[in-house]
Motif scaffolding. Sequence first.
Motif, short mmCIF file in Angstrom:
data_model
loop_
_atom_site.label_atom_id
_atom_site.label_comp_id
_atom_site.label_asym_id
_atom_site.label_seq_id
_atom_site.Cartn_x
_atom_site.Cartn_y
_atom_site.Cartn_z
N ASN A 53 0.82 -1.21 0.00
CA ASN A 53 0.00 0.00 0.00
C ASN A 53 0.85 1.26 0.00
N PHE A 54 1.85 1.31 0.87
CA PHE A 54 2.68 2.51 0.99
C PHE A 54 3.53 2.73 -0.26
N LEU A 55 4.22 1.70 -0.70
CA LEU A 55 5.10 1.84 -1.87
C LEU A 55 4.31 2.13 -3.14
N SER A 56 3.14 1.53 -3.26
CA SER A 56 2.30 1.80 -4.42
C SER A 56 1.81 3.24 -4.42
N ALA A 57 1.43 3.76 -3.24
CA ALA A 57 0.97 5.14 -3.16
C ALA A 57 2.06 6.11 -3.59
N LEU A 58 3.30 5.82 -3.24
CA LEU A 58 4.41 6.67 -3.67
C LEU A 58 4.50 6.72 -5.19
N GLU A 59 4.35 5.57 -5.83
CA GLU A 59 4.47 5.51 -7.29
C GLU A 59 3.23 6.08 -7.98
N ARG A 60 2.07 5.67 -7.53
CA ARG A 60 0.83 6.10 -8.20
C ARG A 60 0.59 7.60 -8.06
N SER A 61 1.10 8.19 -6.99
CA SER A 61 0.91 9.63 -6.78
C SER A 61 1.92 10.48 -7.53
N GLY A 62 2.92 9.84 -8.13
CA GLY A 62 3.96 10.60 -8.81
C GLY A 62 5.04 11.13 -7.88
N SER A 63 4.98 10.78 -6.59
CA SER A 63 6.03 11.18 -5.67
C SER A 63 7.34 10.47 -6.00
N VAL A 64 7.22 9.24 -6.49
CA VAL A 64 8.35 8.43 -6.91
C VAL A 64 8.17 8.09 -8.38
N THR A 240 -10.16 12.96 6.81
CA THR A 240 -10.96 13.40 5.67
C THR A 240 -10.09 14.17 4.68
N GLU A 241 -10.62 14.38 3.49
CA GLU A 241 -9.90 15.16 2.48
C GLU A 241 -9.69 16.60 2.95
N ASP A 242 -10.64 17.14 3.69
CA ASP A 242 -10.48 18.50 4.21
C ASP A 242 -9.31 18.56 5.19
N ILE A 243 -9.18 17.54 6.02
CA ILE A 243 -8.06 17.50 6.97
C ILE A 243 -6.74 17.42 6.21
N TRP A 244 -6.71 16.60 5.15
CA TRP A 244 -5.47 16.48 4.39
C TRP A 244 -5.13 17.78 3.66
N ASP A 245 -6.13 18.51 3.19
CA ASP A 245 -5.85 19.81 2.57
C ASP A 245 -5.14 20.73 3.55
N ILE A 246 -5.59 20.70 4.80
CA ILE A 246 -4.97 21.55 5.82
C ILE A 246 -3.56 21.07 6.13
N PHE A 247 -3.40 19.75 6.35
CA PHE A 247 -2.07 19.24 6.67
C PHE A 247 -1.10 19.45 5.52
N ARG A 266 0.15 15.88 -3.11
CA ARG A 266 -1.11 15.87 -2.38
C ARG A 266 -1.84 14.54 -2.56
N GLU A 267 -1.76 13.96 -3.76
CA GLU A 267 -2.46 12.71 -4.03
C GLU A 267 -1.95 11.57 -3.15
N LEU A 271 -4.25 8.65 -1.26
CA LEU A 271 -4.12 7.23 -1.55
C LEU A 271 -3.88 6.41 -0.29
N ILE A 272 -3.00 6.88 0.59
CA ILE A 272 -2.74 6.08 1.79
C ILE A 272 -3.95 6.07 2.71
N THR A 273 -4.77 7.11 2.63
CA THR A 273 -5.99 7.12 3.45
C THR A 273 -6.99 6.09 2.95
#
Length: 404
Positions: A53-64, A240-247, A266-267, A271-273
């Motif tokens: 889950n974690f490694l996939s989120a890095l790739e799918r989000s474009g972070s990696v 929530t997405e609102d919380i993530w926008d703030i963080f 941001r994505e 994804l991890i959520t």
Amino acid sequence: MTTADTPLTVQTIGSIDDISKQDWDRFVGASRTMPSISKIESNAEYNPFISHNFLSALERSGSVSRETGWMPQHLVLSGPKGEILGALPAYIKSHSQGEYVFDHAFADAWERSGGQYYPKFQCSVPFTPVTGPRLLLASDVEHKSGQLALASALCQINDKYGFSSAHITFMPEDHARNLANVGFLLRTDQQFHFINDNYANYDAFLETLTSRKRKNLKKERRSALDNDISIEWLTGDQLTEDIWDIFFQFYMDTSSRKWGRPYLTREFFSLITKTMPEDILLIMAKRDGRYIAGAINFIGSDCLYGRHWGCVEDHPFLHFEVCYHQAIDYAIKHGLSRVEAGAQGQHKLARGYLPVTTYSSIYIPHEGFRNAVADYLDHERQEVGEIGEILKTRGPFKAKNEAN
């Protein structure tokens, strides 16, 4: 059981999603909410950072990605019938950012002598200075033969591509020392971890400190929450997405000032959520009805891992409260054995975090370059050891026979 005589093969894959979550997570251990099929032989703890889950989120989000200088090139170990028996998370790197084991001096020296240091092989969890398994093996694989097969394949692929070096960072000590026996150089560094000695609560932890340190921390915590600042713990469906926008605003502000370029998109947080919300703890500070600061933590089976912090208002000691004291509170309340609060930071010592040695391994095919780096690492390991021993004597804890 797969033995040392069983023929093993290694292939590379260009994305973590080229292997199924079910196959990969055989190596990850049992999480608190999702028991796995099997556990890593040498590390039964669930480490969220090596999960699919974690490694996939890095790739799918474009972070990696290739564009960010982290091109996935994971190694997969298979048995004679094609069954997947192990893996190694790996990336082709075009720089040395986001690794937390600094090799810029090696790169400068190699390039001044006419060599090309980049690209290189980096076997790690991107942007995550957390010790955990890297040579991932199913529990029925013979330990040393599986590790040797993965390490040997890594060296062969590194040489095939003509890379300057291959780095496996933040490994368990026994894994790193095993690789030192097959040609890898051993590197050490220092972090600071809180060890939960079965404390009933934070006050019980404070009672183990010297009187002066105890008073300082009580005063620090009171000062951090001046101006009517309150603290919230958020996890699971509270994210929530609102919380993530703030963080994410906090993260972007601090990351831009600290590194110049934030690593995570941001994505990634969305994804991890979706895939691992129970493994995430946000510690958020609020004032006048709005969030002003926060830190993201990940929850393992027996450890709280502190990762990123950010804020939009500066308040004395608030960083220490959110990142260190609240993490201790959470670990004690939930029975976790330790808190790993990220890389470096001797200021953590006064807050109950003790020095812990971390281990990494480096493979360098060029004999002359290897010898020069080996000499440097010999001196570095000695210095890390000496500093660690000094720091242990400067911790905040009372001597065992010392009264209040």
